[in-house]
Scaffold this motif. Structure first.
Motif, mmCIF file in Angstrom:
data_model
loop_
_atom_site.group_PDB
_atom_site.id
_atom_site.type_symbol
_atom_site.label_atom_id
_atom_site.label_comp_id
_atom_site.label_asym_id
_atom_site.label_seq_id
_atom_site.Cartn_x
_atom_site.Cartn_y
_atom_site.Cartn_z
ATOM 1 N N GLY A 31 50.484 49.351 29.145
ATOM 2 C CA GLY A 31 49.521 50.421 29.382
ATOM 3 C C GLY A 31 48.094 49.914 29.312
ATOM 4 N N LEU A 32 47.822 49.014 28.379
ATOM 5 C CA LEU A 32 46.486 48.423 28.286
ATOM 6 C C LEU A 32 46.183 47.567 29.508
ATOM 7 C CD1 LEU A 32 46.494 47.503 24.505
ATOM 8 C CD2 LEU A 32 44.943 49.114 25.615
ATOM 9 N N LEU A 33 47.191 46.832 29.986
ATOM 10 C CA LEU A 33 46.993 46.042 31.202
ATOM 11 C C LEU A 33 46.685 46.957 32.381
ATOM 12 C CD1 LEU A 33 47.121 43.430 32.862
ATOM 13 C CD2 LEU A 33 49.605 43.730 33.021
ATOM 14 N N TRP A 34 47.427 48.051 32.491
ATOM 15 C CA TRP A 34 47.175 49.003 33.578
ATOM 16 C C TRP A 34 45.770 49.597 33.460
ATOM 17 C CZ3 TRP A 34 45.877 54.165 33.732
ATOM 18 C CH2 TRP A 34 45.975 54.778 34.984
ATOM 19 N N LEU A 35 45.361 49.973 32.246
ATOM 20 C CA LEU A 35 44.052 50.582 32.051
ATOM 21 C C LEU A 35 42.929 49.607 32.390
ATOM 22 C CD1 LEU A 35 42.367 52.976 31.033
ATOM 23 C CD2 LEU A 35 42.565 52.043 28.725
ATOM 24 N N MET A 36 43.041 48.380 31.904
ATOM 25 C CA MET A 36 41.989 47.410 32.170
ATOM 26 C C MET A 36 41.988 46.978 33.631
ATOM 27 S SD MET A 36 42.059 45.180 28.639
ATOM 28 C CE MET A 36 40.587 44.240 29.059
ATOM 29 N N SER A 37 43.148 46.989 34.275
ATOM 30 C CA SER A 37 43.200 46.708 35.714
ATOM 31 C C SER A 37 42.494 47.816 36.485
ATOM 32 C CB SER A 37 44.649 46.585 36.181
ATOM 33 O OG SER A 37 45.302 45.542 35.526
ATOM 34 N N TRP A 38 42.733 49.046 36.068
ATOM 35 C CA TRP A 38 42.098 50.194 36.723
ATOM 36 C C TRP A 38 40.581 50.136 36.566
ATOM 37 C CZ3 TRP A 38 39.874 54.643 34.172
ATOM 38 C CH2 TRP A 38 39.482 55.655 35.054
ATOM 39 N N SER A 55 46.835 42.635 20.499
ATOM 40 C CA SER A 55 47.552 41.657 21.304
ATOM 41 C C SER A 55 47.568 42.064 22.773
ATOM 42 C CB SER A 55 48.981 41.514 20.777
ATOM 43 O OG SER A 55 49.738 40.695 21.627
ATOM 44 N N GLY A 56 47.859 43.342 23.030
ATOM 45 C CA GLY A 56 47.873 43.819 24.401
ATOM 46 C C GLY A 56 46.515 43.687 25.061
ATOM 47 N N TRP A 57 45.464 43.990 24.301
ATOM 48 C CA TRP A 57 44.109 43.843 24.846
ATOM 49 C C TRP A 57 43.805 42.390 25.185
ATOM 50 C CZ3 TRP A 57 40.316 40.747 22.774
ATOM 51 C CH2 TRP A 57 39.084 40.782 23.429
ATOM 52 N N TYR A 58 44.190 41.471 24.310
ATOM 53 C CA TYR A 58 43.902 40.058 24.535
ATOM 54 C C TYR A 58 44.584 39.558 25.803
ATOM 55 C CZ TYR A 58 44.028 34.986 23.836
ATOM 56 O OH TYR A 58 43.919 33.625 23.998
#
Length: 383
Positions: A39-46, A368-371
């Protein structure tokens, strides 16, 4: 069905159901934290105006998926200076082979790769739970699985990467060693050797455990067979690449296309010094701190009474992870298979109340997900 037959069926199925029920919290938390991380990857990609799919099948994943779809169809090419070009032979065959099997059922390669990663991650979390439960307690087993699933390199667990498959095989191989199931341990090490080169650490661990059993005259011929099976996958694939390249050191030679070789930690040490003393990219500093924490945890494992195969596997995995000569940002992912580092930490955290863990573990998952997402979406680097 006669009552006696029904009783036997229930009796036989009960141990498996009990095992599944005990492992469900570890597997469930693993899946939950992977959802948070993705979810963090999706959010930061967005936020970066890029599709998350751009990263899920990028970097090493694109090579694995290419092998799954086309096999090792590249010709080995060397430049005028004798240096090799990038070649898919560097990527071991088990993970793309599993992906290819799913594509036979009409599943596209990328979704198939993610399915393999997720299922392997569940198997790994289960295996880690069993290791920790049998070593100390169910609580320690749960914490081992969770700490591994929220490690700094855990972004690879929801990408089309092979780390989840490797850790699943390693965890269950060490369970088999502890239960003196030597043939199973050797077979799992064989398959691990077809997954990543770092499986050499598991081959050594199974070999050492088998030698101890032989010298102690335990279990007859089984440790002999387990020890002999263990290296066959790794050696077999290295031999195959050697034949394809016409060089005994073919796989290691091909690694030069990515400027990768064993340098006894020189590159890592230089990057750690730079990360702590030079005001440059923030990811270098974060990765340097991860390396230092890993070294501290390694020292802590040596001071903890762990089974010898665990110590052999964990130490060699850390050495392999920290002694390669490129891709400093990937050190956290290279350390992901070194789950033995979580054992002393799990033993310590097991003493804390649940309300404290309910804050610490999700916080670690978010960091970790953010990193991992930051490396891919902002720094544009392979995790």
């Amino acid at each position: 069905m006669p009552q006696s037959t029904l009783d036997v069926t229930v009796e036989r199925s009960s141990p498996f159901r009990t095992a599944v029920r005990q492992a469900l919290p570890a597997v469930g938390l693993y899946l939950l934290f992977q959802v948070v991380s993705f979810g963090l990857l999706w959010l930061m990609s967005w936020k970066a105006d890029v599709s998350p799919g751009r990263f899920v099948d990028d970097f090493d994943a694109s090579w694995f998926l290419s092998v799954a779809q086309h096999g090792y169809d590249q010709q080995v090419v060397a430049g005028a200076d004798g240096a090799p070009g990038e070649n898919s032979l560097v990527f071991f065959p088990l993970y793309p082979g599993l992906v290819a099997i799913l594509t036979l059922f009409g599943i596209p390669a990328l979704p198939a790769g993610l399915v393999v990663s997720v299922l392997a991650g569940c198997a790994a979390a289960w295996g880690l739970f069993v290791l920790g439960r049998d070593f100390a307690s169910p609580r320690v087993g749960l914490l081992m699985a969770v700490l591994w699933s929220v490690g700094p390199g855990s972004a690879a667990l929801h990408l089309a990467y092979s780390e989840a498959v490797l850790v699943a095989l390693v965890a269950w191989a060490l369970v088999a060693v502890a239960r003196r199931q030597w043939v199973l341990a050797g077979a799992l090490a064989l398959f691990a050797g077809l997954t990543r080169a770092s499986a050499g650490a598991l081959v050594a661990a199974v070999g050492v455990a088998a030698l101890v059993a032989v010298f102690q005259r335990r279990d007859g011929w089984r440790p002999w067979l387990g020890g002999l099976l263990a290296p066959l996958g790794l050696l077999g694939y290295l031999a195959y690449v050697g034949i394809r390249t016409g060089r005994a050191d073919g796989w290691f030679w091909l690694q030069n296309a990515w400027q990768m070789h064993f340098d006894f930690g020189q590159f890592t040490w230089e990057q750690v010094k730079e990360g702590l003393t030079v005001d440059r990219a923030s990811w270098i500093t974060v990765t340097a701190l991860i390396v230092l924490v890993a070294v501290a945890l390694q020292l802590w494992t040596w001071a903890t009474r762990l089974p010898l195969p665990w110590q052999v596997y964990g130490t060699l995995t850390v050495v392999i992870a920290l002694c390669s000569s490129n891709y400093f940002q990937s050190r956290a992912r290279f350390l992901l298979p070194a789950f033995v580092l979580t054992v002393p930490l799990a033993l310590a955290l097991a003493k804390l109340p649940n309300r404290v863990l309910a804050v610490l573990l999700p916080s670690a998952a978010v960091l970790s997900g953010w990193y991992g997402a930051y490396l891919m979406t902002i720094a544009h680097l392979a995790p």
